[in-house]
Design an enzyme around this catalytic site. Structure first.
Site, PDB file in Angstrom:
ATOM      1  N   SER A   1      88.460 115.583 -22.666  1.00  0.00           N
ATOM      2  CA  SER A   1      89.494 116.382 -22.009  1.00  0.00           C
ATOM      3  C   SER A   1      88.850 117.511 -21.216  1.00  0.00           C
ATOM      4  CB  SER A   1      90.457 116.975 -23.043  1.00  0.00           C
ATOM      5  OG  SER A   1      91.305 117.939 -22.447  1.00  0.00           O
TER       6      SER A   1
ATOM      7  N   TYR B   1      91.592 122.004 -30.789  1.00  0.00           N
ATOM      8  CA  TYR B   1      91.506 120.881 -29.857  1.00  0.00           C
ATOM      9  C   TYR B   1      90.327 121.027 -28.895  1.00  0.00           C
ATOM     10  CZ  TYR B   1      93.131 117.464 -26.350  1.00  0.00           C
ATOM     11  OH  TYR B   1      93.232 116.407 -25.481  1.00  0.00           O
TER      12      TYR B   1
END
Length: 701
Positions: free
Chosen positions: A579, A592
């Site tokens: 990501s 995350y």
């Protein structure tokens, strides 16, 4: 009125008279219906094997006169799936006219081109070499089949005598000859001399049967096959022994599968020395009976008899001699035993080619085995794709059935090697191979995708399959898996439930991948979840969950997949879907973002470690993939909206406006990046591709 039910023991009677009524005024339709029924029973004929036809009266488009047209399966077709698009329509009279220009066996091949001058239907499939065999016989409906029982008789040492014992003078017999126009003439002459016969056996090849209606033809075929089967089974029951009896015991089922899954990657690598292959494994009872028998080492080297068999299996299999106590995790020990056996097989094949080739023979093809028999365990087959590998296995099972039947009633005979070579390297077969469509960019590749049940993972699976790859689609959600796999056949993809945080679950998934396809080439870690919280509100459980799924899962996948990639020695690709958040320091994202950063650095570490093995490791960084993404269905969307002080429904527009290109990023965009890495950027490793529309704060450099 024909009976609505028929009882057969050795073939499947599938005719539905109500269904047949729908073709009452469609002779071609009912011929296709008959063909599909016959092709659905592998004891009658294999995929792509056999040929069927019918003759109808049609209006000539030029003269408007009524003419007879023969409709016959076209080149490369399969009667089990035959449709109107797969047949050729030819003038019967013109097929007979070819006899006036036929110049004999030495000029046999030139007749194939002349078949095009006989076409009635200009949209026809290319006529096959068997076309004259149907066209020169006078019957309205004809079946040319390769039933195991009939070929067993046709390949038996005393086959002609046995045929007379079964059918008297009601079945004709033609000695072995390669298919072609001359064989069509022989069929015509055989019937002209024996107008009372109901069929003709072609030695070492197959069966011709016929009828005035499609149903009569169907029943004639089934009855002849049933009679042959009953005769053979009676002898087997009487002798109480098959293939000389049992030499060794098969391993228990679970041990067989464990051995097969561990061995498959080694075999795949060795079979792929010239071009990458896809595998298939079977341990069905008929295979085990043969490979565990006393006669295996006598019969297997003889090779198959029917041309349709050995065209797909090569002239003979490789029978493995492997110490059962070998530790299959020790690559050195395994390869020390396997490599000399493969080298010997290749050497034998080269000698076979050199001894039998003609000046005009095509260049030698891949000398590696297609069929590999492992006593006690099962049969492996390797070919250019899963369907071809599976079909090769089916054909060799038919060859086993033929040997079983021939040995029961007499003794098995194979085609002379020169005859076999002349079929295998026939210029017409070569021309058929050259007409095959160009292979797709990822054909011969096997992809393993985690999180493949939806969103980005499913888009990646769809893309790789569309480009020719076989896919193992894994996910925890069974409903998502069912949806992801519903449009694909088993020859394209397999769905497996897999927990990427559990090493044993991953091991089991890779075991199935090896059993189904022979190994793996591309591993994509797309499984994921997102939790958007501040440091204070992120719990230890949430932190651990993110680390386990994203980081530990990636680590475990690498460990298990690299073990297989090393066995294959073909290189490979590890692709990690990370990501933009692993590069950007944003608010409320400590768990995350940290996990994604760990994924990205692990990519670089693995790339450095695995480069010498030609295993390439790369990262794809998505950002703002909202449409179609499973992550955005939960609390993550609310968290990100809160972080940016906007409403959830405004997120797509927000993410599109903030990138340089002002583009909405879709799962398919991520899939395209994965495809580029595995199919185009083949000299790229340790790299990151951002698919985010252009985010300056996420620029890698």
């Amino acid at each position: 009125m024909p009976s609505k039910t028929q009882h057969f023991k050795y073939v499947d009677y599938l005719w539905d008279h109500e269904k047949a009524k729908t073709f009452e005024h469609d002779e071609v339709g009912i011929f296709l219906y008959r063909s599909n029924l016959l092709g659905s029973d592998l004891r009658i004929t294999n995929y792509g094997g056999g040929n069927t036809s019918c003759k109808t009266l049609e209006k000539d488009p030029l003269t408007h006169e009524e003419v007879e047209v023969m409709w016959v399966k076209g080149s490369g077709g399969d009667i089990g799936t035959l449709t109107k698009n797969g047949i050729a329509g030819l003038y019967t009279e013109k097929l007979h006219d070819l006899k006036k220009v036929y110049r004999g066996l030495e000029h046999e091949d030139e007749m194939v081109a002349l078949l095009y001058h006989c076409l009635y239907d200009l949209d026809s499939k290319a006529p096959s070499i068997d076309t004259p065999l149907h066209g020169l016989l006078p019957f309205k409906h004809i079946d040319h089949l390769h039933p195991d029982a009939l070929i067993a008789i046709a390949a038996a040492k005393d086959g002609k005598k046995i045929a007379q014992e079964i059918w008297g003078d009601s079945i004709g017999w033609i000695p072995w000859q390669r298919p072609g126009f001359d064989l069509g003439i022989q069929l015509e002459q055989c019937y002209a001399k024996n107008p009372h016969i109901k069929g003709i056996i072609l030695e070492s090849h197959g069966l011709f049967t016929w009828g005035d209606t499609s149903y009569e033809c169907y029943m004639n075929s089934l009855k002849v096959i049933e009679e042959a089967s009953a005769y053979i089974e009676k002898d087997i029951e009487k002798n109480q022994s098959v293939f000389g009896g049992k030499k060794i015991e098969a391993l228990p089922k679970e041990e067989r599968l464990a051995q097969a899954s561990s061995l498959s990657p080694y075999l795949r690598g060795l079979c792929s020395s010239e071009q990458r292959m896809i595998g298939h494994f079977t341990d069905q009872e008929r295979v085990l009976t043969f490979i565990n028998s006393k006669d295996l080492n006598r019969l297997a080297p003889m090779g198959t008899s029917c041309p349709d068999h050995f065209l797909r299996t090569k002239i003979k299999p490789l029978v493995l001699d492997l110490d059962k106590n070998t530790d299959l995790s020790d690559a050195t020990l395994v390869m020390d035993q396997l490599t000399p056996q493969f080298e010997q097989y290749r050497t034998d094949y080269v000698l076979y080619y050199k001894k039998h080739k003609h000046d005009y023979s095509p260049a030698m093809r891949d000398p590696n085995p297609i069929v590999i028999l492992y006593p006690g365990v099962g049969m492996f087959t390797f070919a250019k794709n899963k369907q071809t590998a599976r079909v090769a296995a089916e054909f060799y099972v038919n060859a086993i059935n033929v040997m079983r039947g021939a040995e029961a009633i007499s003794s098995y005979t194979a085609l002379p090697r020169q005859e076999a070579f002349d079929i295998e390297y026939w210029l017409l077969e070569e021309a058929k191979l050259q007409r095959m469509p160009k292979e797709q960019s990822l054909s011969r590749k096997i992809a393993f995708i985690t999180g493949g049940g939806g969103g980005i993972g499913k888009a990646i699976a769809d893309k790789l399959i569309a480009e020719g790859a076989n896919a193992i689609i894994t996910d925890l959600d069974q409903k998502n898996l069912d949806d992801a796999i519903k449009d694909y056949s088993l020859d394209q993809a397999t769905a497996i439930s897999c927990d990427v945080t559990d090493s044993s679950s991953i091991a089991e998934a890779f075991k199935k991948a090896c059993l189904n396809y022979g190994g793996v080439d591309i591993v994509v870690h797309s499984a994921g979840l997102a939790i958007s919280k501040s440091l204070e509100t992120t719990s230890i459980q949430e932190w651990d969950l993110l680390q386990n799924v994203l980081v530990k899962g990636q680590f475990l996948l690498a460990k298990h997949s690299v073990d297989i990639l090393k066995k294959q020695d073909l290189g490979g690709d590890l692709i990690h879907i990370a990501s933009k958040n692993g590069l950007v320091s944003g608010p409320n994202n400590v768990g995350y973002g940290t996990a994604k950063a760990a994924q990205q650095h692990m990519t670089r570490l693995l790339a450095a470690e695995l480069g010498s093995l030609k295993i390439r490791v790369n990262t794809v960084n998505p950002d703002g993939v909202i449409v179609g993404s499973k992550i955005w269905e939960g609390d993550w969307a609310e968290g990100r909206a809160k972080a940016h002080d906007i409403n959830v429904e405004d997120l797509p527009a927000h993410y599109a406006k903030r990138n340089l290109l002002h583009e909405i990023i879709l799962p398919q965009d991520i899939a395209n990046a994965v495809f580029a890495l595995v199919a185009i950027l083949d000299k790229s490793t340790g790299n990151t591709i951002n698919v985010d529309g252009g985010m300056p704060n996420a620029f890698v450099r």
